[in-house]
Write an enzyme that holds these catalytic residues in place. Structure first.
Site, PDB file in Angstrom:
ATOM      1  CE  LYS A   1      -6.029 -42.695 -30.549  1.00 56.31           C
ATOM      2  NZ  LYS A   1      -5.547 -41.323 -30.111  1.00 56.31           N
TER       3      LYS A   1
ATOM      4  CB  THR B   1      -6.598 -44.886 -21.275  1.00 58.25           C
ATOM      5  OG1 THR B   1      -5.510 -44.681 -22.147  1.00 58.25           O
ATOM      6  CG2 THR B   1      -7.601 -45.810 -21.922  1.00 58.25           C
TER       7      THR B   1
ATOM      8  CG  ASN C   1       3.227 -34.176 -30.278  1.00 60.73           C
ATOM      9  OD1 ASN C   1       2.011 -34.286 -30.251  1.00 60.73           O
ATOM     10  ND2 ASN C   1       4.030 -35.119 -29.798  1.00 60.73           N
TER      11      ASN C   1
END
Length: 415
Positions: free
Chosen positions: A186, A197, A410
């Site tokens: 993900k 990651t 965001n």
């Protein structure tokens, strides 16, 4: 998070199906950690004898689950993986460590294994206290109800701002015996891996010792997950774990014990290819993206220098916004190369947007065609190649553009 409707243009029409893999079973649940009406808790139950390898964030503000994984990796064995989304359990002090300890203890009891064989991972909001009471009571039931054919469900349970689950599978052989590698990960924002990651979990039925598995993972991460960035921000939670269940022993595979064993050559190539696939999928789901971008840097002093130059380009907001605006602004590439701090010969610097040479030997190319370059920038996938003129080394980095939607996603993340 419900206010943002952006969907990656690279969402596959059909998801890759990961067939069951001997030695691992999955279960998911809606624990209500942050999200309502969706799964946010996943367990992977692993057969006895499973080995594990991992790479974890080098962030100085690493999460409590990362610290636990780092400790447990020393044992080289795994029986249970517990992952939640919605809360990163990072910057949560003693409460965060207590939540991990409580989760690990519940997992060990449910799987009837040692605590160092339980691995935990969390993703989501940083700084929010983790209430393990929301989900530890579910772990025993999940372990008992886990089934082999649930890779996609497991991948969906760990998503946050992702717009699709990232899945990949490969088949290869060790000593003439076929083995399978399945993986999912993900990630969409806060992506600039510094070891691995966001969250990535890979499973194989191969029989491989932990040390040999660790050597492969540590080698391949550099040209896969560490060659990918969305926004230049390294997460507190970056975790990549590989589990080898050893089930292929029953089909005649001789266990591989030695680091660098020739018997692992084909497996190594397949693992690298799967990790590359997953890294590209993450970049193709970058928050708010409209384009997938590959930077290729050639003519550098070293591979490390080439990668740092490519990352300077891939993480430049002003360059990424130009790409979003479909502007072939090679001046911004020149800027990014110059700020990287690596050797580059200004008077030999050459740049291509796709097949279009826009700069040659330190100045605008004589063949530069603004209309042709601008037309190329309308593609969904962009390749920018740079030769810095000081050596023979090359490297690549995958990224995406920077759009208004990234800001909206965001700005609204905790709302």
């Amino acid at each position: 998070m419900g206010k943002i409707s952006h969907r990656s243009p690279f969402v596959p029409e059909k998801l890759v199906r990961l067939a069951p893999l001997a030695g691992v079973r999955f279960a998911t649940a809606e624990a209500g950690i942050r999200y309502k009406g969706r799964t946010d808790l996943m367990v992977a139950v692993l057969d006895e004898g499973t080995t594990v390898a991992g790479v974890l964030t080098r962030s100085k503000t690493a999460s409590a689950p990362v610290l636990a994984c780092r400790k447990h990796l020393a044992g080289g064995a795994a029986r249970l993986l517990i992952v939640n989304s919605g809360n990163a359990n990072a910057f949560t002090g003693m409460k965060g460590r207590e939540a991990v300890d409580r989760t690990v203890a519940a997992g060990a009891a449910a799987a009837n294994c040692a605590e160092h064989e339980v691995f935990v991972s969390s993703t989501g909001v940083i700084g929010e206290p983790m209430d393990a009471g929301r989900f530890v009571h579910l772990i025993d039931g999940l372990v008992n109800s886990a089934v082999p054919d649930a890779f996609e469900a497991a991948a969906r349970a760990i998503m946050t701002t992702d717009t699709y689950p990232k899945l990949a599978t490969r088949r290869t052989s060790i000593g003439g015996v076929e083995v399978t590698i399945n993986g999912f990960c993900k990630g969409a924002g806060m992506i600039a891996p510094d070891m691995a990651t966001m969250l990535c979990f890979i499973f194989t039925d191969a029989a491989i010792a932990a040390a040999a598995l660790q050597a492969l993972l540590s080698e391949h991460v550099e040209t896969t997950f560490n060659a990918m960035t969305v926004d230049g921000d390294t997460s507190t939670s970056d975790t990549c774990l590989v589990f080898a269940t050893g089930a292929a022993r029953a089909r005649g595979q001789e266990p591989v014990e030695k680091v660098g064993a020739e018997a692992l050559a084909d497996f190594s190539r397949a693992l690298h290819d799967l990790m590359r696939d997953l890294a590209i999928q993450v970049a193709k789901d970058g928050e708010g993206l409209s384009k997938f971008v590959t930077f290729v840097v050639e003519g550098a002093e070293s591979v490390e220098a080439a990668r740092r130059i490519a990352l300077a380009c891939a993480n430049s907001p002003i360059l990424k916004t130009a790409i979003a605006g479909e502007d072939p602004n090679w001046g911004r590439v020149v800027m990014a190369v110059g700020k990287a701090g690596e050797a580059a010969d200004r008077d030999k610097l050459s740049i291509w947007f796709g097949a279009h040479c826009v700069a040659w030997n330190g100045e605008r190319s004589a063949e530069y065609d603004e209309a042709a370059a601008a037309a190329y920038m309308k593609n969904r996938e962009i390749v920018i190649r740079i030769n810095v003129g000081v050596g023979e080394a090359a490297a690549h980095v995958w990224t995406c553009d920077l759009t208004h939607d990234y800001i909206a996603i965001n700005a609204d993340y905790r709302s």
